[in-house]
Design a protein around this motif. Structure first.
Motif: not given
Ligand SMILES: Cc1cc2nc3c(=O)[nH]c(=O)nc-3n(C[C@H](O)[C@H](O)[C@H](O)COP(=O)(O)OP(=O)(O)OC[C@H]3O[C@@H](n4cnc5c(N)ncnc54)[C@H](O)[C@@H]3O)c2cc1C
Length: 402
Positions: A32-35, A40-42, A120-129, A147-148
């Motif tokens: 799983v990846t979060v976008f 930043d962390s809102a 993040a601590r569990r190593g799950i990718p989370l892409r900000h921006g 959008a990028d």
């Protein structure tokens, strides 16, 4: 489509529903990846919220209790005052006896940061921006474009992008949130002039506004006021704190309750927002795409259940995808389990906001909703406990209603 290899899931939105879903899917063995669109962390999201016992129960199934109880403060009782300041009731709140399940009051930004930190601590990718712009659903996968200029392809896409969801707009363009009849003001008062009993949220049934406050262990009051009337114009912020204070005080001064003094002494940082809700029966899924959290079933804040519902969604979705062989069948099963409960909350909460529903009937199993519920503990709902229990398989269909 069957679950042959490890299913890759794209989660759009790194708020409460998105991060919790990532924790659940990762625990169940998915890739799983979060976008998240925010760079930043809102932390800037100003308002506070309460997590109810049902939401805390869902968090526990995700092994995320410690991450969340590291921030905010617990609430163990609910006190009701009438417009004369007389105590009408005072009772335990939810599952107050269990430190992992008792209600918790937190700033929204703190909760987001805690859940993103745990992701993040569990190593799950989370892409900000990463702001989603479009989705292409095809026979071999689903592609998200941002959008990028970047893109990502997965087997499934979960739209956890909140009230103004882009994913919802893409799969069901006509569905938009509507005004639920109240504006909601939020503020903080350091060195609160009225200290509440420890761990208590006080609800004031004022003659012109529903007011609530809880005092943190550091002595800061977190308060809100729900006021009927016209909505704020689209995009309007409501103005500076002094102007918002000026709107509230004449309404609160009519009553002999602590509300006006709390608002008078509040610092800057008062905010106001429209209470909004989605219509019942809106589409939740299309092909490989599913909506969850506020993107699917945003309710007015009166029952104080939105975040807790998002956490429940995450657990039930992770269990559905874990336990049922076909992912698209799992999406359908997820919807059968979740829609009645989420829509009951939209109906009850909207009814309280519009004044057509007495604030004494929280959604089943939610115990007393502090933003509008009654001062009485309710037993946790056995069906919900089973539905959320990580070690119990999720059946394809929910139990038949009585
Ligand atoms: C005034 C107010 C008071 C409330 N009080 C309570 C309360 O006391 N208790 C309670 O339980 N609930 C409360 N709620 C409801 C609660 O805040 C929501 O139900 C909850 O935040 C929903 O979580 P979510 O993850 O679905 O959406 P959100 O928390 O809004 O998260 C959505 C995320 O998606 C991201 N995003 C948006 N668009 C995109 C995009 N195109 N691409 C990528 N990312 C995107 C956003 O940046 C955000 O991080 C309240 C809500 C309001 C408005």
């Amino acid at each position: 489509m069957t679950r042959t290899a490890v299913t890759r899931v794209l989660v759009i939105g790194g708020g409460i529903a998105g991060t919790a879903t990532a924790l659940g899917l990762h625990k169940a063995g998915f890739d799983v990846t979060v976008f998240e669109s925010h760079p930043d962390s809102a932390e800037d999201i100003g308002a506070f919220l309460t997590l109810a016992s049902n939401g805390m129960r869902a968090l526990a199934q995700l092994d995320a209790t410690d991450a969340v109880t590291a921030v905010g403060f617990p609430l163990t009782s609910l006190r009701l005052l009438d417009h004369q300041g007389t105590e009408a009731a005072h009772a335990p709140l939810g599952e107050a006896a269990d430190p992992a399940l008792r209600y918790r009051c937190l700033r929204r930004g703190e909760l987001n940061a805690a859940l993103q930190g745990e992701t993040a601590r569990r190593g799950i990718p989370l892409r900000h921006g990463a702001r989603l712009e479009s989705v292409t659903d095809g026979p071999d996968g689903v592609t998200a474009r941002f959008a990028d200029g970047t893109s990502a392809t997965g087997d499934l896409l979960v739209g956890a992008d909140g009230l103004n969801s882009t994913v919802r707009r893409l799969i069901t363009p006509g569905v938009r949130p509507g005004y639920a009849g109240q504006r909601v003001y939020y503020g903080y008062t350091a060195a609160a002039p009225v200290a509440g009993p420890d761990g208590t949220i006080t609800m004031v049934r004022g003659s012109e506004a529903a007011f609530g406050y809880a005092v943190s262990p550091a002595g800061e009051a977190y308060w809100f006021a729900r006021v009927g009337g016209d909505p704020l114009p689209a995009g309007a912020s409501g103005g500076p704190s002094a102007a918002l204070r000026g709107q509230l005080l004449p309404l609160l001064r009519k009553d002999a309750t602590p509300a006006a003094d709390l608002v008078e002494a509040a610092g800057d940082g008062i905010t106001v927002t429209n209470a909004t809700e989605l219509p019942l029966g809106a589409t939740w899924r299309s092909g490989r795409v599913l909506l969850i959290g506020d993107a699917a079933h945003a309710a007015s804040p009166a029952t104080g259940q939105g975040a807790s519902m998002a956490l429940e969604d995450a657990v039930v979705l992770a269990k559905a995808l874990r336990d049922l062989p076909d992912p698209l069948g799992a999406f359908a099963a997820y919807e059968r389990h979740r829609r009645p409960r989420a829509e009951h909350n939209i109906t009850v909460s909207g009814g309280i906001s519009r004044g057509t529903h007495a604030p004494s009937r929280p959604a089943p199993g939610t115990a007393a909703g502090p933003a509008g519920g009654a001062a009485r503990p309710t037993a946790p709902d056995e069906d919900l406990i089973r539905q959320l229990a990580w070690d119990t398989a999720l059946p394809a269909d929910p139990p038949a209603a009585d």
